[in-house]
Design a protein around this motif. Structure first.
Motif, PDB file in Angstrom:
ATOM      1  N   GLN A  59     -32.527  28.276 -12.520  1.00  0.00           N
ATOM      2  CA  GLN A  59     -32.976  29.307 -13.464  1.00  0.00           C
ATOM      3  C   GLN A  59     -34.216  30.042 -13.091  1.00  0.00           C
ATOM      4  O   GLN A  59     -34.429  31.149 -13.874  1.00  0.00           O
ATOM      5  N   SER A  60     -34.628  29.742 -12.016  1.00  0.00           N
ATOM      6  CA  SER A  60     -35.735  30.463 -11.356  1.00  0.00           C
ATOM      7  C   SER A  60     -35.950  29.905  -9.912  1.00  0.00           C
ATOM      8  O   SER A  60     -35.331  29.088  -9.498  1.00  0.00           O
ATOM      9  N   TYR A  61     -37.101  30.634  -9.266  1.00  0.00           N
ATOM     10  CA  TYR A  61     -37.150  30.135  -7.778  1.00  0.00           C
ATOM     11  C   TYR A  61     -38.772  30.231  -7.640  1.00  0.00           C
ATOM     12  O   TYR A  61     -39.394  30.780  -8.359  1.00  0.00           O
ATOM     13  N   VAL A  62     -39.046  29.243  -6.607  1.00  0.00           N
ATOM     14  CA  VAL A  62     -40.334  29.209  -6.091  1.00  0.00           C
ATOM     15  C   VAL A  62     -40.120  29.459  -4.575  1.00  0.00           C
ATOM     16  O   VAL A  62     -39.458  28.869  -3.986  1.00  0.00           O
ATOM     17  N   VAL A  63     -41.069  30.175  -4.231  1.00  0.00           N
ATOM     18  CA  VAL A  63     -41.066  30.427  -2.583  1.00  0.00           C
ATOM     19  C   VAL A  63     -42.431  30.015  -2.060  1.00  0.00           C
ATOM     20  O   VAL A  63     -43.521  30.319  -2.686  1.00  0.00           O
ATOM     21  N   THR A  64     -42.344  29.274  -1.011  1.00  0.00           N
ATOM     22  CA  THR A  64     -43.725  28.786  -0.235  1.00  0.00           C
ATOM     23  C   THR A  64     -43.640  28.943   1.181  1.00  0.00           C
ATOM     24  O   THR A  64     -42.293  28.980   1.912  1.00  0.00           O
ATOM     25  N   CYS A  65     -44.629  29.059   1.620  1.00  0.00           N
ATOM     26  CA  CYS A  65     -44.755  28.939   3.333  1.00  0.00           C
ATOM     27  C   CYS A  65     -46.001  27.779   3.446  1.00  0.00           C
ATOM     28  O   CYS A  65     -46.890  27.687   2.834  1.00  0.00           O
ATOM     29  N   PHE A  66     -45.308  26.673   4.241  1.00  0.00           N
ATOM     30  CA  PHE A  66     -46.249  25.488   4.550  1.00  0.00           C
ATOM     31  C   PHE A  66     -46.196  25.304   6.135  1.00  0.00           C
ATOM     32  O   PHE A  66     -45.170  25.288   6.538  1.00  0.00           O
ATOM     33  N   ASP A  67     -47.504  25.150   6.417  1.00  0.00           N
ATOM     34  CA  ASP A  67     -47.818  24.653   7.781  1.00  0.00           C
ATOM     35  C   ASP A  67     -47.999  23.229   7.995  1.00  0.00           C
ATOM     36  O   ASP A  67     -49.086  22.797   7.668  1.00  0.00           O
ATOM     37  N   ILE A  84     -40.102  33.093  -9.962  1.00  0.00           N
ATOM     38  CA  ILE A  84     -39.295  34.194  -9.586  1.00  0.00           C
ATOM     39  C   ILE A  84     -37.906  34.193 -10.421  1.00  0.00           C
ATOM     40  O   ILE A  84     -37.352  33.007 -10.309  1.00  0.00           O
ATOM     41  N   PRO A  85     -37.606  35.128 -11.257  1.00  0.00           N
ATOM     42  CA  PRO A  85     -36.448  34.926 -12.086  1.00  0.00           C
ATOM     43  C   PRO A  85     -35.136  34.757 -11.205  1.00  0.00           C
ATOM     44  O   PRO A  85     -34.744  35.122  -9.953  1.00  0.00           O
ATOM     45  N   ALA A  86     -34.222  34.065 -11.643  1.00  0.00           N
ATOM     46  CA  ALA A  86     -33.130  33.626 -11.118  1.00  0.00           C
ATOM     47  C   ALA A  86     -32.045  34.607 -10.654  1.00  0.00           C
ATOM     48  O   ALA A  86     -31.283  34.534  -9.760  1.00  0.00           O
ATOM     49  N   ASP A  87     -32.176  35.960 -11.392  1.00  0.00           N
ATOM     50  CA  ASP A  87     -31.342  36.974 -10.849  1.00  0.00           C
ATOM     51  C   ASP A  87     -31.828  37.805  -9.578  1.00  0.00           C
ATOM     52  O   ASP A  87     -31.346  38.686  -9.049  1.00  0.00           O
ATOM     53  N   LEU A 102     -44.672  41.643  -6.817  1.00  0.00           N
ATOM     54  CA  LEU A 102     -43.579  40.543  -6.906  1.00  0.00           C
ATOM     55  C   LEU A 102     -42.940  40.996  -8.146  1.00  0.00           C
ATOM     56  O   LEU A 102     -43.195  41.871  -8.963  1.00  0.00           O
ATOM     57  N   PRO A 103     -41.639  40.452  -8.370  1.00  0.00           N
ATOM     58  CA  PRO A 103     -40.672  40.706  -9.491  1.00  0.00           C
ATOM     59  C   PRO A 103     -41.184  40.440 -10.670  1.00  0.00           C
ATOM     60  O   PRO A 103     -42.208  39.531 -10.825  1.00  0.00           O
ATOM     61  N   ALA A 104     -41.118  41.053 -11.841  1.00  0.00           N
ATOM     62  CA  ALA A 104     -41.421  40.748 -13.017  1.00  0.00           C
ATOM     63  C   ALA A 104     -41.620  39.179 -13.327  1.00  0.00           C
ATOM     64  O   ALA A 104     -40.409  38.410 -13.211  1.00  0.00           O
ATOM     65  N   GLY A 105     -42.617  38.507 -13.923  1.00  0.00           N
ATOM     66  CA  GLY A 105     -42.736  37.418 -14.217  1.00  0.00           C
ATOM     67  C   GLY A 105     -43.233  36.608 -13.263  1.00  0.00           C
ATOM     68  O   GLY A 105     -43.581  35.182 -13.489  1.00  0.00           O
ATOM     69  N   ALA A 106     -42.951  36.842 -11.854  1.00  0.00           N
ATOM     70  CA  ALA A 106     -43.397  35.940 -10.891  1.00  0.00           C
ATOM     71  C   ALA A 106     -44.832  36.213 -10.786  1.00  0.00           C
ATOM     72  O   ALA A 106     -45.359  37.268 -10.917  1.00  0.00           O
ATOM     73  N   HIS A 137     -37.063  27.519  -3.199  1.00  0.00           N
ATOM     74  CA  HIS A 137     -36.582  26.339  -3.995  1.00  0.00           C
ATOM     75  C   HIS A 137     -36.080  26.623  -5.164  1.00  0.00           C
ATOM     76  O   HIS A 137     -36.464  27.670  -6.049  1.00  0.00           O
ATOM     77  N   ALA A 138     -34.660  26.451  -5.388  1.00  0.00           N
ATOM     78  CA  ALA A 138     -34.095  26.642  -6.657  1.00  0.00           C
ATOM     79  C   ALA A 138     -34.597  25.802  -7.665  1.00  0.00           C
ATOM     80  O   ALA A 138     -34.374  24.577  -7.629  1.00  0.00           O
ATOM     81  N   VAL A 139     -34.812  26.317  -8.924  1.00  0.00           N
ATOM     82  CA  VAL A 139     -35.570  25.563  -9.889  1.00  0.00           C
ATOM     83  C   VAL A 139     -34.794  25.524 -11.205  1.00  0.00           C
ATOM     84  O   VAL A 139     -33.968  26.321 -11.543  1.00  0.00           O
ATOM     85  N   LYS A 140     -34.452  24.283 -11.763  1.00  0.00           N
ATOM     86  CA  LYS A 140     -33.466  24.187 -12.740  1.00  0.00           C
ATOM     87  C   LYS A 140     -34.171  24.670 -14.266  1.00  0.00           C
ATOM     88  O   LYS A 140     -33.460  24.358 -15.261  1.00  0.00           O
ATOM     89  N   GLU A 141     -35.430  25.098 -14.081  1.00  0.00           N
ATOM     90  CA  GLU A 141     -35.996  25.768 -15.522  1.00  0.00           C
ATOM     91  C   GLU A 141     -36.148  26.957 -15.271  1.00  0.00           C
ATOM     92  O   GLU A 141     -36.643  27.358 -14.228  1.00  0.00           O
ATOM     93  N   PRO A 142     -36.429  27.970 -16.382  1.00  0.00           N
ATOM     94  CA  PRO A 142     -36.850  29.218 -16.229  1.00  0.00           C
ATOM     95  C   PRO A 142     -38.245  29.442 -15.604  1.00  0.00           C
ATOM     96  O   PRO A 142     -38.614  30.311 -15.090  1.00  0.00           O
TER      97      PRO A 142
END
Length: 175
Positions: A59-67, A84-87, A102-106, A137-142
């Motif tokens: 239903q949404s995404y999170v993008v991260t960069c980790f060291d 980040i919206p699912a579409d 960023l995309p709207a809502g992110a 990260h694919a997230v199961k909530e909006p």
């Protein structure tokens, strides 16, 4: 002072299991050194990322960069984009410059430099090779249920319970 130490483990197999999907980039080649554009003192520009749609139920995404190779126990967060919206299945080069890119809502959560944007690679001079895990990260909530005042650790904690899948691309850098 010596920075000699063991190489930190890849942190993602240590997390709860999640489906895998693919992420690619015009700017980062998996397992290869980052371009100057993604280095803090040089270009300091977030890379382009494109990913497959996440698993069913995304239903949404999170993008991260980790060291994980920073010489501190907690590693170092360079980029955290939430809700980040699912579409949406890509971010353009430079999308990490501000929330307006960023995309709207992110929105961004502050990185470990303390800024709400992308912060490029900046390992200590002479240190070992650092790995930069760009993860979708694919997230199961909006929404992840955090706001821009959350820390990367709080985002990660929420992801432990709400992630359906992960797409991982790793760049490296050493001065």
């Amino acid at each position: 002072m010596s920075l000699d130490r063991p190489v930190s483990p890849d942190p993602y197999p240590l997390l709860p299991a999640a489906a895998s999907f693919a992420v690619t980039s015009a700017d980062v080649t998996d397992g290869q050194p980052l371009k100057d554009d993604q280095v803090h003192a040089l270009g300091n520009t977030s890379p382009q990322l494109t990913w497959e749609p996440g698993p069913e139920g995304t239903q949404s995404y999170v993008v991260t960069c980790f060291d994980p190779d920073a010489p501190i126990p907690s590693g170092f967060w360079h980029w955290v984009v939430v809700d980040i919206p699912a579409d949406v299945t890509s971010l353009d080069t430079g999308a990490g410059s501000s929330d307006a890119s960023l995309p709207a809502g992110a929105f961004h959560v502050r990185n470990d430099f303390g800024t709400p944007d992308f912060a490029g690679a900046a390992p200590p001079e002479g240190d070992q090779v650092h790995r930069y895990f760009f993860v979708v990260h694919a997230v199961k909530e909006p929404t992840l249920g955090v706001d821009s005042s959350a820390t990367p650790a709080v985002v990660g904690f929420n992801l432990a319970f709400k992630t359906l899948g992960r797409a991982i691309l790793t760049g490296t850098y050493r001065h």
